[in-house]
Motif scaffolding. Structure first.
Motif: not given
Length: 244
Positions: A135-136, A120-121, A209-211, A223-224
């Motif tokens: 969240v990543a 969590h950022y 959400l990031t990846t 990113v979503v």
């Protein structure tokens, strides 16, 4: 030194280098996954134990009046101290990514944290609160939690629980590709980065959400964005999106 000896020595060095490369690949592909799976399972077990032992009089979020209540009907979670770095916050489920897809969310996005689960950022909102719970997670290595990230589509459920409440977020659109410096994607109101990108008109209860992208690189990000669709007390059982 004879030519034959030079060739032999060079060949031995190549074999040694090749062996090291194979061992490294095995480590990256397999061993980091084994370690991450164990660490993530341990984090989930710890959260479940903490939730089980938590006094009923000290919930972490404001209770909802009824199962699957509209998010605007419930107040923000009660003010509380900031999440503790490195500690578990919640467990996330994404049905689109598999029936058994289950990962812990920990506070922070450092390397050590992302080896144990999703991160969590620290600048983001608390779970279920007004703002952006961002969240990543790794796309590859350390359990590959977001390996199938590109499969996400508008309307997909992203479900989290903090042991008191189920939070069901709904994905706004398919994954969006951008660069790491585009920090607007985790702003309190996620910002559009180009014409046609998903955006939200004003304050709300959002999830990002990031990846990494490409799959084995990190030059870009996928990113979503999602918005809070419903909340449900854990005493009422799992939300419909998770099935029975």
């Amino acid at each position: 030194m004879s030519v034959r000896l030079i060739v032999r020595t060079f060949s031995e060095l190549c074999i040694t280098a090749g062996s090291l490369i194979v061992l490294f690949v095995v480590y990256v592909l397999l061993w980091t996954g084994v370690k991450a799976d164990g660490a993530a399972a341990g984090q989930i077990d710890t959260l479940h134990r903490e939730w089980r032992d938590r006094p009923a009089a000290t919930p972490t979020a404001a209770p909802t009046a009824a199962p699957d209540a509209a998010p605007d009907a419930a107040p923000d979670p009660a003010p509380a101290r900031r999440y503790e770095p490195g500690r578990g916050i919640a467990v996330m489920y994404v049905p689109r990514l598999g029936r058994d897809w289950e990962w812990p969310v920990l506070e922070g996005t450092g390397t050590g944290v992302l080896k144990k689960g999703l991160g969590h950022y620290a600048t983001g909102a608390r779970l279920g609160a007004t703002g952006n719970f961002a969240v990543a997670g790794h796309r590859r290595t350390y359990g590959d939690p977001f390996k199938d990230f590109p499969r996400l589509r508008a309307g997909d459920a992203v479900v989290l629980t903090d042991g008191t409440t189920w939070y069901t977020y709904r994905v706004a659109r398919a994954p969006y590709r951008t660069v790491p410096t585009d920090t607007g994607v985790i702003a309190p109101v996620p910002a559009p980065l180009r014409k046609g990108a998903a955006a939200f008109d004003g304050p709300g209860r959002y999830l990002t959400l990031t990846t990494c992208d490409p799959e084995w690189g990190s030059s870009h990000r996928l990113v979503v964005w999602a918005h809070l669709d419903a909340t449900r007390p854990v005493t009422q059982g799992k939300p419909p999106s998770l099935g029975s």
